[in-house]
Design a protein around this motif. Structure first.
Motif, PDB file in Angstrom:
ATOM      1  N   THR A 133       0.884  -1.003   0.195  1.00 56.31           N
ATOM      2  CA  THR A 133      -0.491  -0.109  -0.318  1.00 56.31           C
ATOM      3  C   THR A 133       0.723   1.465   0.257  1.00 56.31           C
ATOM      4  O   THR A 133       1.963   0.990   0.422  1.00 56.31           O
ATOM      5  CB  THR A 133      -0.744  -0.024   1.447  1.00 56.31           C
ATOM      6  N   ILE A 134       0.156   2.462  -0.406  1.00 56.08           N
ATOM      7  CA  ILE A 134       1.114   3.071  -0.223  1.00 56.08           C
ATOM      8  C   ILE A 134      -0.015   4.962  -0.207  1.00 56.08           C
ATOM      9  O   ILE A 134      -0.366   4.475   1.006  1.00 56.08           O
ATOM     10  CB  ILE A 134       1.222   3.995  -1.446  1.00 56.08           C
ATOM     11  N   GLY A 135       0.537   5.756   0.590  1.00 56.38           N
ATOM     12  CA  GLY A 135       0.030   6.774   1.389  1.00 56.38           C
ATOM     13  C   GLY A 135      -1.380   7.113   0.320  1.00 56.38           C
ATOM     14  O   GLY A 135      -2.094   7.199   0.436  1.00 56.38           O
ATOM     15  N   LEU A 136      -0.259   8.076  -0.960  1.00 60.05           N
ATOM     16  CA  LEU A 136      -0.906   9.459  -2.132  1.00 60.05           C
ATOM     17  C   LEU A 136      -0.540   8.619  -3.220  1.00 60.05           C
ATOM     18  O   LEU A 136       0.260   8.803  -3.599  1.00 60.05           O
ATOM     19  CB  LEU A 136      -0.753  10.884  -1.466  1.00 60.05           C
ATOM     20  N   SER A 137      -1.847   9.306  -3.066  1.00 59.26           N
ATOM     21  CA  SER A 137      -2.095   8.529  -4.743  1.00 59.26           C
ATOM     22  C   SER A 137      -2.341   9.769  -5.727  1.00 59.26           C
ATOM     23  O   SER A 137      -2.812  10.810  -5.221  1.00 59.26           O
ATOM     24  CB  SER A 137      -3.660   7.759  -5.799  1.00 59.26           C
ATOM     25  N   LEU A 138      -1.891   9.428  -6.549  1.00 55.92           N
ATOM     26  CA  LEU A 138      -1.356  10.686  -8.081  1.00 55.92           C
ATOM     27  C   LEU A 138      -1.227  11.262  -9.015  1.00 55.92           C
ATOM     28  O   LEU A 138      -0.197   9.013  -9.711  1.00 55.92           O
ATOM     29  CB  LEU A 138      -0.039  12.116  -7.493  1.00 55.92           C
ATOM     30  N   LYS A 182      -5.213   0.020  -3.003  1.00 49.11           N
ATOM     31  CA  LYS A 182      -3.709   0.182  -2.666  1.00 49.11           C
ATOM     32  C   LYS A 182      -3.416   1.431  -2.455  1.00 49.11           C
ATOM     33  O   LYS A 182      -2.598   1.505  -1.775  1.00 49.11           O
ATOM     34  CB  LYS A 182      -3.192   0.034  -4.230  1.00 49.11           C
ATOM     35  N   ALA A 183      -4.121   2.664  -2.179  1.00 49.94           N
ATOM     36  CA  ALA A 183      -4.441   4.087  -2.143  1.00 49.94           C
ATOM     37  C   ALA A 183      -5.120   4.546  -0.707  1.00 49.94           C
ATOM     38  O   ALA A 183      -5.989   4.189  -1.419  1.00 49.94           O
ATOM     39  CB  ALA A 183      -3.383   4.971  -3.172  1.00 49.94           C
TER      40      ALA A 183
END
Lengths: 300, 573
Positions: free
Chosen positions: B243-248, B326-327
């Motif tokens: 997983t990641i923090g911020l999606s962009l 995932k985010a």
């Protein structure tokens, strides 16, 4: 005698005229407009005949742009790699396919490899982004399997041109192969039989019968493709590139898209088009001359 | 050479020539359609009201044309529209309604995918083959006016716009309408919109916060901590660090999945013109606050809190991360719950992801302002050669009535959602003339929570009655109305826009004039440079000090000149 020839040939003449007319109307008439526009500050309402003339200003502007050197280099570099690879791979593939004796296998292969030609870059770019992805993509999974670090194919300036060339060849080589296969079928089978009786192996037959038989087509394709030396492929690059690979991926067409269409500078875009056409024509003339000189090959 | 071979080559050459010829006119695409244009030019371009006789009794400006007239336009086809059987962009219930009610047959001279619309407009202009009316961008409007290709609408507007329409177009005090004027003459109809539409909101997975025992964010520091926790503490509980923090997305200054809100937390406003302490207007993208923000983003990238591949992903590709768990965080406009969040949040008729809606917090005690523009997304121009220019105003009047009327009619369904009441995806885009209320989001942000709480839709205008119904459907168990519910519930995304407004947390772009001379030449280059440098710094491909070099370069490559021109323009207006 002459009258007789005309009598035999008139249906052929009749057939070519519609094509000539089409070419004239859609390709040659607009050229006149494009020639004017490149030297004008184009105003759509006034049209090409009344817009003010600015001489070579548009060309000066293009070549004074800060990134022009880099862009020109990228264009020529990517386009020439594509030309070379796009010429060699289909020839090799056609020769190999020619050796396949089971007709069904041959046809299956042929169909499979020319399928990508019919997909647009919009779709293919989505697929490429997925299969080249460093974390999820199948290519990088394979690389990781060999114990190597993942490769950032689409964001690394060292890899990006390579990806462009490879994916372009992958998309088009099957389609280009058709031409060479057709050339191979026109070779007289008696030559192969004679070579076989003389004891030539398969490899020797390829080398001394197939290749020379294809030579005129190869030379022709090479001469024609040299006209593309400034066409690095807009659609492909536009769909695949991103801010990180401007350095190695920005080519004339993408730059012109940003300037000409996004900023509505029509004259500038036309000037670039004219410049590209002139360079392309120069290369076609040169290559045609070379083909005559070294391969004794002429079209006309 | 054998005869067979020669014929073969000749055939091949014809094919090859055909291909090169087809390619070669890509560069100079004009002169097509010239003949047609001059044919219609011979018609008088007068402003007589079609079959009406203007000098007779007071005219009914909404009178139906009999027999019907035809006006042409260019259509932008939204790829997400779901067509009813037998419908298309050229024949659909919206167009049919206009023909039945007003006797106006809308004909598309061409129709292209939304993403290609602007390019198609520019080609249309270059070929001097305009439809009767079309939607254009600011730079196109200037060119059309300069080239004298579009009609002066001043008198038509006075005569044919209903008082209701006039009120609608000047609801912001007149700046939006003024932006369509040139030398005091009205040259276009602005597509007004609320400036607040692109304002960013922070969306965070509440179920992940709960799982990791975290509090809702109050400051930007909290956001950074949450992002770190999302990337390292396995919020989805699958035992993998996936997983990641911020999606962009790759367009880092886009409204959806971009970073405008993130930048604003540090009081940085790339992409906008801002007033500095000196009173001068300067470009936000070269201010020192931007450097601080880029440094933070670089830290997040190094720590694995951002998508390692965001640089190649557009908004729909980056949305896959949100949908697939995932985010846990994304910045976006108020409509994000409808797309893409609903796609992940609703599975098999049940809500499975719990998204929270948060105001963008600040890193210090100054509030984070959301940069917004004038609120005009583009302009409708009418060709000088149009035979029925007033018909465009009739379409406009009708659409405004459909949007604002308070009595319960079927209007909104007819013109805004067509016959697709239950799946209204982007159906409103079929309308050939679209304008919006400057305060639509503020209105629904203020009124909807009240109405929902009181269970009383009678206080709402017509448009919001439909929204109210959708929220009620959600509360009754229809998970497909998740987007509507998230937008209008108490604490939803539109009430948040209203809250921003009450607290004075919007910052208006200080320059909304036409592109200046140097801008026309250099802006594309400067923007490409900005994207390149910002993306490189964020992805740790360049040190953050590269930013200082970029600022110098920006100035010498025309930025300083542009800043001067922008200030001169503002002084003289």
């Amino acid at each position: 005698m002459k009258a007789l020839r005309w009598k035999n040939q008139w249906p052929l003449h009749l057939m070519i005229w519609p094509a000539v007319a089409l070419l004239f109307v859609y390709s040659y008439v607009p050229i006149a407009g494009a020639l004017f526009m490149a030297f004008q500050k184009f105003n759509p309402a006034k049209g090409v005949f009344a817009s003010p003339w600015v001489g070579l200003d548009n060309f000066r502007y293009i070549f004074s742009m800060p990134d022009m050197g880099r862009v020109l280099f990228n264009t020529v570099y990517i386009a020439s790699m594509k030309i070379v690879a796009g010429l060699l791979v289909p020839i090799a593939f056609a020769l190999m396919l020619n050796e396949v004796r089971v007709a069904a296998v041959k046809r299956t292969f042929q169909t499979l490899v020319y399928l990508p030609h019919f997909l647009s870059w919009v779709i293919l770019s989505g697929i490429l982004i997925d299969i080249l992805s460093p974390s999820e993509g199948i290519v990088n999974k394979a690389i990781a399997g060999l114990g190597l670090e993942p490769v950032f194919f689409l964001t690394d300036n060292r890899w990006f041109p390579f990806v462009l060339v490879t994916s372009d060849v992958w998309k088009e080589f099957g389609y280009a192969t058709i031409i060479y296969l057709a050339a191979l079928t026109s070779i007289n089978p008696a030559l192969y039989e004679a070579a076989e009786i003389d004891g030539a192996s398969r490899w020797k037959r390829t080398l001394y019968v197939s290749l020379p038989g294809m030579a005129p087509i190869i030379v022709l394709m090479a001469a024609l493709s040299l006209g593309n030396v400034l066409n690095a492929g807009f659609e492909q690059i536009f769909n695949l590139y991103n801010a990180l690979v401007y350095e190695s991926g920005d080519v004339i067409d993408t730059l012109v898209y940003r300037i000409g269409l996004e900023q509505a500078q029509y004259s500038v875009a036309t000037a670039v088009g004219l410049f590209k056409s002139l360079v392309s024509m120069f290369f076609i003339v040169i290559s045609y001359g070379l083909a005559y000189r070294f391969a004794n090959y002429r079209l006309f | 050479m054998t005869k067979a071979k020669r014929t073969w080559i000749a055939a091949l050459l014809v094919v090859a020539l055909g291909t090169t010829a087809a390619c070669s006119d890509g560069g100079g695409n004009k002169s097509e359609g010239q003949g047609e244009a001059s044919a219609s030019a011979s018609q008088s371009p007068g402003q007589t009201g079609g079959d009406q006789s203007p000098d007779a009794q007071p005219e009914d400006i909404m009178a139906k044309y009999d027999p019907p007239i035809e006006i042409s336009t260019g259509a932008s086809v939204n790829p997400t529209v779901v067509w009813n059987p037998g419908e298309s962009i050229d024949k659909n219930s919206v167009y049919d309604n206009y023909e039945q009610e007003l006797g106006i047959r809308v004909k598309n001279k061409w129709a292209v995918d939304t993403s290609q619309y602007d390019a198609k407009v520019k080609i249309t202009i270059a070929s001097n083959d305009l439809p009767d009316f079309m939607y254009v961008q600011r730079a196109d409007l200037d060119q059309l006016v300069k080239s004298d290709m579009v009609m002066d609408l001043t008198d038509l507007y006075e005569k044919y716009a209903t008082p209701e329409t006039k009120k609608f177009l000047t609801a912001d005090g007149g700046a939006q309408l003024d932006s369509a004027k040139s030398d005091g003459k009205l040259m276009a109809i602005p597509r007004t919109d609320a400036p607040y539409v692109p304002a960013q909101i922070l969306y965070i997975r509440n179920d992940w916060l709960k799982k990791l025992n975290l509090q809702a964010p109050k400051t930007m520091q909290d956001v950074l901590d949450i992002s770190h926790a999302f990337a390292t503490m396995d919020p989805d509980g699958n035992g993998k660090a996936d997983t990641i923090g911020l999606s962009l997305q790759k367009e880092i200054l886009a409204s959806d999945s971009g970073l405008i809100g993130y930048f604003s937390s540090y009081h940085a406003y790339p992409g906008k013109w801002i007033k500095t302490a000196s009173g001068q207007v300067e470009y936000g993208g070269i201010q020192p606050e931007v450097k601080t923000t880029l440094k933070r983003l670089q830290d997040m990238f190094k720590a694995g809190e951002l998508d390692k591949e965001f640089m190649v992903k557009d908004s729909s590709k980056s949305a896959e991360l949100l949908v697939s768990d995932k985010a846990g965080m994304v910045y976006g406009p108020f409509w994000m719950p409808s797309w893409p969040l609903q796609g992940g949040a609703v599975k098999d008729g049940k809500v499975v992801q719990d998204w929270g809606i948060y105001a963008v917090p600040s890193i210090d005690d100054k509030p984070a302002l959301q940069p917004v523009d004038l609120g005009v997304t583009g302009y409708y121009v009418i060709s000088k050669k149009a035979k029925h220019p007033e018909a465009v105003f009739k379409l406009l009047n009708r659409w405004v009535t459909a949007l604002t009327r308070n009595d319960p009619t079927e209007d909104v369904a007819k013109y805004s959602q067509g016959s697709l009441k239950d799946k209204p995806q982007a159906y409103y885009t079929l309308n050939p003339v679209l304008v919006y209320n400057i305060g639509a989001q503020l209105y629904s942000g203020e009124m909807m929570p009240k109405a929902i709480k009181a269970k009383d839709p009678s206080m709402l205008n017509n448009e919001n009655k439909i929204n109210y119904e959708n929220v009620m459907k959600f509360e009754a168990g229809d998970a497909n109305q998740y987007g509507a519910y998230m937008a209008f519930k108490e604490g939803g995304s539109q009430p948040l826009l209203y809250e921003y407004f009450q607290e004075g947390r919007y910052l208006t772009n200080a320059y909304s004039g036409p592109p200046t001379a140097t801008m026309a030449d250099r802006w594309a280059t400067l923007q490409a440079k900005e994207m390149e440098v910002f993306t490189k710094i964020i992805t740790n491909g360049a040190s953050v000090d590269e930013f200082d070099k970029y600022v110098e370069q920006w100035k010498t490559l025309g930025g300083a000149q542009i800043t001067q021109e922008v200030n001169d323009w503002l002084q003289s207006h």
